[in-house]
Design a protein around this motif. Sequence first.
Motif, PDB file in Angstrom:
ATOM      1  N   CYS A 139       9.922  -5.071   4.052  1.00 30.84           N
ATOM      2  CA  CYS A 139      10.520  -3.863   3.475  1.00 30.84           C
ATOM      3  C   CYS A 139      10.427  -3.901   1.941  1.00 30.84           C
ATOM      4  O   CYS A 139      10.079  -2.907   1.293  1.00 30.84           O
ATOM      5  CB  CYS A 139      11.966  -3.796   3.963  1.00 30.84           C
ATOM      6  SG  CYS A 139      13.025  -2.742   3.018  1.00 30.84           S
ATOM      7  N   VAL A 140      10.690  -5.069   1.364  1.00 29.11           N
ATOM      8  CA  VAL A 140      10.641  -5.198  -0.097  1.00 29.11           C
ATOM      9  C   VAL A 140       9.202  -4.984  -0.598  1.00 29.11           C
ATOM     10  O   VAL A 140       8.963  -4.247  -1.565  1.00 29.11           O
ATOM     11  CB  VAL A 140      11.186  -6.587  -0.513  1.00 29.11           C
ATOM     12  CG1 VAL A 140      10.818  -6.917  -1.940  1.00 29.11           C
ATOM     13  CG2 VAL A 140      12.697  -6.626  -0.315  1.00 29.11           C
ATOM     14  N   LEU A 141       8.239  -5.602   0.093  1.00 30.09           N
ATOM     15  CA  LEU A 141       6.844  -5.452  -0.364  1.00 30.09           C
ATOM     16  C   LEU A 141       6.349  -4.018  -0.181  1.00 30.09           C
ATOM     17  O   LEU A 141       5.629  -3.480  -1.016  1.00 30.09           O
ATOM     18  CB  LEU A 141       5.923  -6.440   0.357  1.00 30.09           C
ATOM     19  CG  LEU A 141       6.164  -7.916   0.006  1.00 30.09           C
ATOM     20  CD1 LEU A 141       5.179  -8.812   0.741  1.00 30.09           C
ATOM     21  CD2 LEU A 141       6.056  -8.164  -1.497  1.00 30.09           C
ATOM     22  N   ARG A 142       6.733  -3.390   0.912  1.00 33.22           N
ATOM     23  CA  ARG A 142       6.386  -1.976   1.114  1.00 33.22           C
ATOM     24  C   ARG A 142       6.916  -1.119  -0.020  1.00 33.22           C
ATOM     25  O   ARG A 142       6.302  -0.135  -0.434  1.00 33.22           O
ATOM     26  CB  ARG A 142       7.061  -1.436   2.372  1.00 33.22           C
ATOM     27  CG  ARG A 142       6.261  -1.454   3.599  1.00 33.22           C
ATOM     28  CD  ARG A 142       7.192  -1.056   4.748  1.00 33.22           C
ATOM     29  NE  ARG A 142       6.722  -1.655   5.958  1.00 33.22           N
ATOM     30  CZ  ARG A 142       5.862  -1.080   6.785  1.00 33.22           C
ATOM     31  NH1 ARG A 142       5.409   0.126   6.526  1.00 33.22           N
ATOM     32  NH2 ARG A 142       5.453  -1.689   7.859  1.00 33.22           N
ATOM     33  N   THR A 143       8.132  -1.470  -0.470  1.00 30.49           N
ATOM     34  CA  THR A 143       8.786  -0.672  -1.499  1.00 30.49           C
ATOM     35  C   THR A 143       8.146  -0.894  -2.861  1.00 30.49           C
ATOM     36  O   THR A 143       7.970   0.045  -3.644  1.00 30.49           O
ATOM     37  CB  THR A 143      10.283  -1.065  -1.578  1.00 30.49           C
ATOM     38  OG1 THR A 143      10.828  -0.987  -0.272  1.00 30.49           O
ATOM     39  CG2 THR A 143      11.050  -0.167  -2.516  1.00 30.49           C
ATOM     40  N   LEU A 144       7.796  -2.145  -3.132  1.00 34.94           N
ATOM     41  CA  LEU A 144       7.371  -2.496  -4.492  1.00 34.94           C
ATOM     42  C   LEU A 144       5.898  -2.294  -4.759  1.00 34.94           C
ATOM     43  O   LEU A 144       5.504  -2.060  -5.889  1.00 34.94           O
ATOM     44  CB  LEU A 144       7.635  -3.993  -4.744  1.00 34.94           C
ATOM     45  CG  LEU A 144       9.061  -4.473  -4.805  1.00 34.94           C
ATOM     46  CD1 LEU A 144       9.066  -5.996  -4.950  1.00 34.94           C
ATOM     47  CD2 LEU A 144       9.756  -3.832  -5.999  1.00 34.94           C
ATOM     48  N   THR A 145       5.085  -2.462  -3.713  1.00 31.50           N
ATOM     49  CA  THR A 145       3.655  -2.645  -3.993  1.00 31.50           C
ATOM     50  C   THR A 145       2.792  -1.543  -3.393  1.00 31.50           C
ATOM     51  O   THR A 145       3.190  -0.843  -2.464  1.00 31.50           O
ATOM     52  CB  THR A 145       3.168  -3.999  -3.422  1.00 31.50           C
ATOM     53  OG1 THR A 145       3.346  -3.979  -2.003  1.00 31.50           O
ATOM     54  CG2 THR A 145       3.931  -5.170  -4.010  1.00 31.50           C
ATOM     55  N   ARG A 146       1.591  -1.449  -3.958  1.00 35.21           N
ATOM     56  CA  ARG A 146       0.531  -0.591  -3.426  1.00 35.21           C
ATOM     57  C   ARG A 146      -0.654  -1.497  -3.144  1.00 35.21           C
ATOM     58  O   ARG A 146      -0.780  -2.545  -3.795  1.00 35.21           O
ATOM     59  CB  ARG A 146       0.110   0.453  -4.478  1.00 35.21           C
ATOM     60  CG  ARG A 146       1.210   1.429  -4.883  1.00 35.21           C
ATOM     61  CD  ARG A 146       1.479   2.462  -3.766  1.00 35.21           C
ATOM     62  NE  ARG A 146       2.786   3.098  -3.962  1.00 35.21           N
ATOM     63  CZ  ARG A 146       3.929   2.660  -3.444  1.00 35.21           C
ATOM     64  NH1 ARG A 146       3.972   1.595  -2.683  1.00 35.21           N
ATOM     65  NH2 ARG A 146       5.066   3.282  -3.661  1.00 35.21           N
ATOM     66  N   PRO A 147      -1.546  -1.094  -2.233  1.00 35.43           N
ATOM     67  CA  PRO A 147      -2.716  -1.948  -1.972  1.00 35.43           C
ATOM     68  C   PRO A 147      -3.436  -2.285  -3.274  1.00 35.43           C
ATOM     69  O   PRO A 147      -3.584  -1.432  -4.149  1.00 35.43           O
ATOM     70  CB  PRO A 147      -3.590  -1.080  -1.059  1.00 35.43           C
ATOM     71  CG  PRO A 147      -2.616  -0.170  -0.374  1.00 35.43           C
ATOM     72  CD  PRO A 147      -1.522   0.095  -1.370  1.00 35.43           C
ATOM     73  N   GLY A 148      -3.833  -3.526  -3.383  1.00 38.01           N
ATOM     74  CA  GLY A 148      -4.551  -3.968  -4.585  1.00 38.01           C
ATOM     75  C   GLY A 148      -3.635  -4.604  -5.619  1.00 38.01           C
ATOM     76  O   GLY A 148      -4.114  -5.284  -6.540  1.00 38.01           O
ATOM     77  N   ASP A 149      -2.322  -4.420  -5.486  1.00 36.00           N
ATOM     78  CA  ASP A 149      -1.401  -5.053  -6.440  1.00 36.00           C
ATOM     79  C   ASP A 149      -1.478  -6.573  -6.329  1.00 36.00           C
ATOM     80  O   ASP A 149      -1.772  -7.120  -5.264  1.00 36.00           O
ATOM     81  CB  ASP A 149       0.044  -4.617  -6.157  1.00 36.00           C
ATOM     82  CG  ASP A 149       0.364  -3.250  -6.750  1.00 36.00           C
ATOM     83  OD1 ASP A 149      -0.492  -2.699  -7.469  1.00 36.00           O
ATOM     84  OD2 ASP A 149       1.469  -2.728  -6.471  1.00 36.00           O
ATOM     85  N   VAL A 150      -1.152  -7.212  -7.456  1.00 36.66           N
ATOM     86  CA  VAL A 150      -1.198  -8.679  -7.483  1.00 36.66           C
ATOM     87  C   VAL A 150       0.201  -9.234  -7.171  1.00 36.66           C
ATOM     88  O   VAL A 150       1.189  -8.841  -7.794  1.00 36.66           O
ATOM     89  CB  VAL A 150      -1.669  -9.182  -8.867  1.00 36.66           C
ATOM     90  CG1 VAL A 150      -1.630 -10.718  -8.926  1.00 36.66           C
ATOM     91  CG2 VAL A 150      -3.070  -8.659  -9.171  1.00 36.66           C
ATOM     92  N   LEU A 151       0.242 -10.150  -6.219  1.00 32.37           N
ATOM     93  CA  LEU A 151       1.487 -10.836  -5.872  1.00 32.37           C
ATOM     94  C   LEU A 151       1.305 -12.323  -6.185  1.00 32.37           C
ATOM     95  O   LEU A 151       0.428 -12.979  -5.600  1.00 32.37           O
ATOM     96  CB  LEU A 151       1.782 -10.644  -4.379  1.00 32.37           C
ATOM     97  CG  LEU A 151       3.006 -11.371  -3.825  1.00 32.37           C
ATOM     98  CD1 LEU A 151       4.311 -10.788  -4.395  1.00 32.37           C
ATOM     99  CD2 LEU A 151       3.040 -11.289  -2.294  1.00 32.37           C
ATOM    100  N   ALA A 152       2.114 -12.829  -7.111  1.00 25.10           N
ATOM    101  CA  ALA A 152       2.036 -14.270  -7.430  1.00 25.10           C
ATOM    102  C   ALA A 152       2.808 -15.039  -6.369  1.00 25.10           C
ATOM    103  O   ALA A 152       3.947 -14.685  -6.046  1.00 25.10           O
ATOM    104  CB  ALA A 152       2.619 -14.534  -8.813  1.00 25.10           C
TER     105      ALA A 152
END
Length: 451
Positions: free
Chosen positions: A165-178
């Motif tokens: 749920c958090v990743l769905r909320t924060l990110t769009r495809p192609g975003d960088v996640l450390a």
Amino acid sequence: MRPPAYKAVVDEYAAAIRSGALPPGTRLPTHRELARERRVALATATRVYAELAAAGLVVGEQGRGTFVRVRTGYDGIEPSRALPVPRVADLSFNQPLAPGQGDDLRHAMRALAASGDAEALLRQDPPGGHRHDRAVVATYLLDRGVDTAPENVLLTSGAQQALDCVLRTLTRPGDVLAVDALGYPGIKLLAAAHGLDLAPVPASPPNSATPAGPDLDALDRLCRARRVRAVYAIPTVHNPLGWVLDRRQRERLTAIAGAHDCVIVEDGTYAFLEPAPPPPLYALAPERTCYVAGLSKNVAPGLRFGFAALPKHLVRPATSALRAAAWGSPGLVTALATGWITDGTVARLERHRREDAAARQDIARTELAGMDVTAHPSSYVVWLGLEPHQRPDHVADLLAREGILVSTADAFATGPHTPHALRLALANPPRHELADVLRRLRKAIESIPPM
Ligand SMILES: Cc1ncc(COP(=O)(O)O)c(C=O)c1O
């Protein structure tokens, strides 16, 4: 009302069969013998076996007696290989359970059944949960140093759904996640599902002056070089490396995230195992941290109860994301979980787990002494480095043939480099058998001849 005493006998047998202490094919006492041993009526002994049979754990053969069933299935995650041995020690996945938890469940379900408004449990809770249930979790989180209002808490089906749920909320495809170069496998699955670009951050070099944890200089360099949307971190009792970051490391991590405007996704799933950890990242940077955890490791993984504490501005979009995915925690599960938080069951189980994990780490320290072990005294996991000639997949196969299931490093590696290592989850085997399991594991690994 207490559950009937015979249920404890059913639980005892079920646990012994599931753990393999009573291997398939074992002949169990006759109904009459069981009645005598346990000082129960014959009809009660018959009932014990009837329940075990209904659970698929035993079979009765006319005239021959009752036997532990040969099972083709497996209680944890399905193993990828067929296991030729009847008795399996599962070090691949932590599913800690304490004796008596079956009775806890019966108590709680009776209390729920006796409560006035059972029908309420059939109604749909709002996505993320009712305010009063969120308030219970907010109070629980306060003990962990996460000081948040009930409105900022969402209740989910396990920590994994909270992360989703958090990743769905924060990110769009192609975003960088450390992420940590070695980290929780579930985050890799989510990143793949959401089309995220994983940027692995190595661990600080062993024997360096810095305590164990992510190499924060490397994180800083990464954030300077690329636009990092979010940093996923397990600061307290890391899976799989066990580390507990000290206060300075936490301050530095949150400062880096602040300087580069990254959101922090803090995973507190195992944090309850550390008796007195430094403040969570959430406490240091509540405006940019999403704190995620659940009751899988402290209560029961089958409960599927989790939660996220979010910065206020993310609550509304996260609620929509949750609604789109699976709505959150079902009312019945929420009622059980919040009941156990309120009546002290969760606190009791957490004390038990802390003592249990520490005792298991002691056993591992003794049995694996001299091997390349990375572990923390509070944690349920051990990272075991292998020699170059000991290929992890071969070692895992060899161990499976011995009836010992382990995870190999590839599940945890987020970058191109996969170390020669295994992760051992210590929670499952009966504690009195753990030393023997680890001795057999060590013997099997050390029997591999150098090439
Ligand atoms: C670090 C970490 N986070 C999250 C999870 C997922 O937990 P849950 O069962 O609550 O979804 C796990 C499960 O093993 C885990 O180890």
